[in-house]
Design an enzyme around this catalytic site. Structure first.
Site, PDB file in Angstrom:
ATOM      1  N   THR D 104       0.813  -1.114   0.179  1.00 55.39           N
ATOM      2  CA  THR D 104      -0.160  -0.160   0.197  1.00 55.39           C
ATOM      3  C   THR D 104       0.879   1.230   0.128  1.00 55.39           C
ATOM      4  O   THR D 104       1.646   1.511   0.900  1.00 55.39           O
ATOM      5  CB  THR D 104      -1.013   0.130   1.140  1.00 55.39           C
ATOM      6  OG1 THR D 104      -1.983  -1.036   0.972  1.00 55.39           O
ATOM      7  CG2 THR D 104      -1.644   1.414   1.204  1.00 55.39           C
ATOM      8  N   LYS D 179      -8.514   2.547  -2.684  1.00 53.60           N
ATOM      9  CA  LYS D 179      -8.225   1.898  -1.417  1.00 53.60           C
ATOM     10  C   LYS D 179      -8.356   3.217  -0.250  1.00 53.60           C
ATOM     11  O   LYS D 179      -9.055   2.994   0.689  1.00 53.60           O
ATOM     12  CB  LYS D 179      -6.852   1.452  -1.266  1.00 53.60           C
ATOM     13  CG  LYS D 179      -6.745   0.942   0.349  1.00 53.60           C
ATOM     14  CD  LYS D 179      -5.507  -0.155   0.245  1.00 53.60           C
ATOM     15  CE  LYS D 179      -5.461  -0.392   1.779  1.00 53.60           C
ATOM     16  NZ  LYS D 179      -4.439  -1.450   2.128  1.00 53.60           N
ATOM     17  N   LYS D 247      -4.105   8.556   8.901  1.00 52.44           N
ATOM     18  CA  LYS D 247      -3.191   8.995   7.748  1.00 52.44           C
ATOM     19  C   LYS D 247      -3.917   8.556   6.390  1.00 52.44           C
ATOM     20  O   LYS D 247      -3.992   9.684   5.549  1.00 52.44           O
ATOM     21  CB  LYS D 247      -2.033   8.140   7.559  1.00 52.44           C
ATOM     22  CG  LYS D 247      -1.146   8.582   6.699  1.00 52.44           C
ATOM     23  CD  LYS D 247      -0.121   7.140   6.301  1.00 52.44           C
ATOM     24  CE  LYS D 247      -0.841   5.942   5.809  1.00 52.44           C
ATOM     25  NZ  LYS D 247      -0.186   4.833   5.301  1.00 52.44           N
TER      26      LYS D 247
END
Lengths: 301, 301, 301, 301
Positions: D104, D179, D247
């Site tokens: 990621t 995502k 985040k």
């Protein structure tokens, strides 16, 4: 009956001599008005009587003996009781008289009292004020009035003694609504200011300098200059209780909801006042809302 | 070299004569300072030269011929180019000289320019201002400075000609941070004020009266009195572009994020400025954020 | 009187045969229960009578002739009228009987009806349901009950015919409160999902793919899979009206306010439903809240 | 070179055998694939080698000896280093080969690695996954891929071994964006659920019952059922660290800002995660955001 030519010669009643009412009545007396006072706790009438005020033993008698009667009570319940209760002002009202309720009450209470007063043939004016103890003493209040226009015109000279400005807003309920809108903005401004004070500190700036910078620019507001320095010290001496600010935000949000007006800033601010209440700060000054934005020690036990 | 006894006799450079820079330089000239100007578009130097300013053909030459050089550029890119680019001010800097960047730039840009200037042995001061065109013309700006303290002391007399107050905030970056915090509060206040104007109108009150009521109480702010009347008319003549206010909110939220400071009011306000941007109002005044709170005609097609 | 051994042999009344009540009563009849129906508009009783239901001409008569009476009315006013009005169920109630109000009403209404029923010596259960038309038809409702525990135990077999699960939550008012909390989460989830759909589209992703991705992971929810595809097409066929979702958010926020529980997400979501209402979408499905997040054409005229 | 007819006979490289990578590689080996592994800490390769995997001592060698190489690194820095660093995979890449980065990473990192891989004549696919440790072990991951379509088609059989579904989203960067959108919704949902749990408890309901009620209706989500019971007990065993959720919210807000998409729910949720971080909960599970909504003991000293 009051009219333009005899404004200052009218007999004026004043019901409720608390933190706000006492200095307001005093200013009327000092200006030479013929004032008759009443207060639930009679002892508070003393200082005013020694300044020249007359005294009557019930709201009814005050109303019966005066042309216009002002009322400044602490909450809606008291306002209703003094006006509509046993020996209340309504019993002494009638054609040619006027009743001016300065108490901060909700829309429904204002309309209820208005109904009872009008039924006697008298005139009614709601007149909540913007300003607290100091402006009351200095005759610097702002009156947000609504109701009978002719009564507004008649009592204008009295309002000008007690305040620095006055607004006539139309039908009964508009005074309360205007005060809610003002207090809604005030609540959001204080929350935003709190964010700025804490952010400045966290990034290594002196929040006292922020208070000073803000005081000199386009966003300068008396409230910031007055409360900023004590907020930096985490002191919140009560001028306007936090629980009342939260209540006004809740009522303003209800007002906005009723007309489908989006108010996301006020909604977010209200959440912070709720947090402050859950911290036990209800009776502190509303500037204590800054505590809701501080990191607290964590305990999941 | 500048020192306390010869403050006003120093040679002063001024780079960038835009909407803010031109009146600032003019105020220095009118106060009797020895000013040398430069601007990318030379024609803008004309009016100042006729008032007595000298002219040099590059930032480098201005810096080389002056004791202290002020720079007021439109954006970070220009600020970097004028200072560090070909024939930039850095090339003319050296020990005994000072560079004061008044441009509003981000933290990183201020530090970058600071590094290049300091490497020559000269001193550096970041000095973003609070205030727009009118305060610049009137010598009423507020300077938020950070960097070399001795340079701050030396240029104080010049700052006092161009502004009404000045703050020294420590290390480079603090000037930009303070300005972000102030603008964060400003953005939230304008959004809150917009809610109040629209709510007052929807419940049948006159928003112009709200502007007046607000102007007399504890939450009175010059910004409200200045912009309120035109907001009521849906006019947003640009003093501070909405897209810049949104950018400052975004940067302030980033600053708050970096220190985990909760700022829910600013976050909610930022969303409204984003909505206003999506309505095509980026170049209108930031008071156009009120449009984001108005009901729009609905079309799901 | 109902007891554990004769559960299914009791006589069951059913008041209110609307979009939810009719299929619920039908499921009871099909399961072999002895059902007596009543509806203000008598014609709606026809299909059920032909399935074997008995009919009585007033709530009073239904209650008088049944052991337990269920009521499924559209709103608080109807619920009160059918229970406490002229020829209402209360008049037919008495010791040994039970009244189960399935209507979604507020706390105060539930308590009012409870008081009247209990005064006759009968038992009371509030039992609002989670689920709409389809689950009602399929006997897949979820009952959130509160009130008399013994009545809950007695009617459990009936609840199991009409629903797939049931919860007993204690004192009257808790059923309504639980439903508000669930609907508060639902309203926020739908608003968040809307943000995701629009953001995905704006950055060039296919929102239909987002719907599918979401459907396969930890945040998969039946509501997303059901409504996502039509939301992408800006179609909002009404299953749960947007105005009701907004009302539930308002009531939930009021509940949270009363206990000083911070709920900033629900507060932000509520603002979006208000915006959608101001767009004229009150009677569309609550998934139309997505419209509140779309850029609208701007017109300051 | 990989093609449709020899899919399963291709040589597969796997770089990075952490908490996610190890079970993914294991699933490939168990399915009969020809797998060559590498990990910075060589000891983690042992278990896989004993299951039949080959070993090479650098990413370069793995890439040089395989048709397709998968990489599953912990963060953008590691992903860049393993791909583009000394003895990195890029050095072993070339025409006819493929590189699939499952890590990621942010948009910029994905594009950087893509550029280096493509420069060798090889194909690239970004393929971040939705799902954590358990789905990785169970072969139930969801792949969000973007990049070279032909590589996607070629590696589909491998993705189907490691996951339950896969999406091809177009150009590089779209996988990361999808995502972020999913995780934005997830963060808001968790914050909303937290509000519901605390509100239910404060009004006297059992939050465990709320978890159960929610689990049976339209808003049921695996995440709620999985984490609800431990949240009620104030336990937050880390599956997805709170700081990573915050985040992702920050990055999603940045993405929304870049296209002027209003996301007030995510903005409000982000503030709560920031509060939780300031409480020291960064490394707890993201469900610990509920702590940000609890009343804390107040101390103004």
């Amino acid at each position: 009956m009051l009219n333009a030519t005899e404004k200052f010669s009218g007999r004026v009643g004043f019901l409720g001599l608390g933190i706000m009412g006492a200095p307001m009545a005093q200013n009327l007396i000092k200006a030479g008005c013929d004032v008759t006072v009443w207060n639930r706790t009679k002892s508070k009438c003393g200082p005013l009587i020694s300044l020249g005020a007359k005294y009557r033993s019930s709201p009814e008698e005050v109303a019966a003996n005066c042309d216009v009667t002002f009322a400044m009570l602490a909450d809606p319940e008291s306002a209703i009781d003094v006006a509509c209760g046993k020996n209340g002002a309504v019993s002494g009202m009638g054609p040619g008289k006027g009743y001016v309720d300065i108490s901060t009450v909700d829309d429904a209470t204002a309309k209820l009292i208005n109904g009872h007063i009008k039924a006697t043939g008298a005139l009614f004016l709601e007149a909540p004020v913007s300003g607290s103890k100091k402006p009351a003493e200095d005759g610097q209040l702002i009156f947000l009035t609504a109701g009978d226009r002719s009564l507004y015109d008649s009592v204008a000279p009295f309002l000008d003694i007690m305040g620095k400005s006055r607004f006539y807003l139309g039908e009964v309920g508009n005074g309360a609504a205007m005060k809610l809108v003002v207090n809604m903005i005030m609540g959001s401004m204080m929350a935003s200011f709190s964010e700025g004070l804490l952010l400045s500190k966290k990034v290594g700036l002196d929040p006292n300098v922020l208070v000073e910078v803000v005081s000199q620019g386009a966003i300068s507001a008396p409230m910031y200059s007055l409360k900023g320095p004590s907020m930096v010290k985490s002191h919140y001496p009560t001028a306007f209780p936090l629980k009342h600010q939260q209540k006004d935000l809740r009522l303003a949000l209800g007002l906005a909801d009723s007309v489908s007006q989006s108010t996301p800033i006020a909604a977010a601010a209200n959440e912070l006042y709720k947090v402050a209440k859950s911290y036990g700060l209800s009776d502190d000054d509303f500037s204590a809302v800054i505590e809701a934005l501080k990191a607290k020690s964590h305990d999941t036990a």
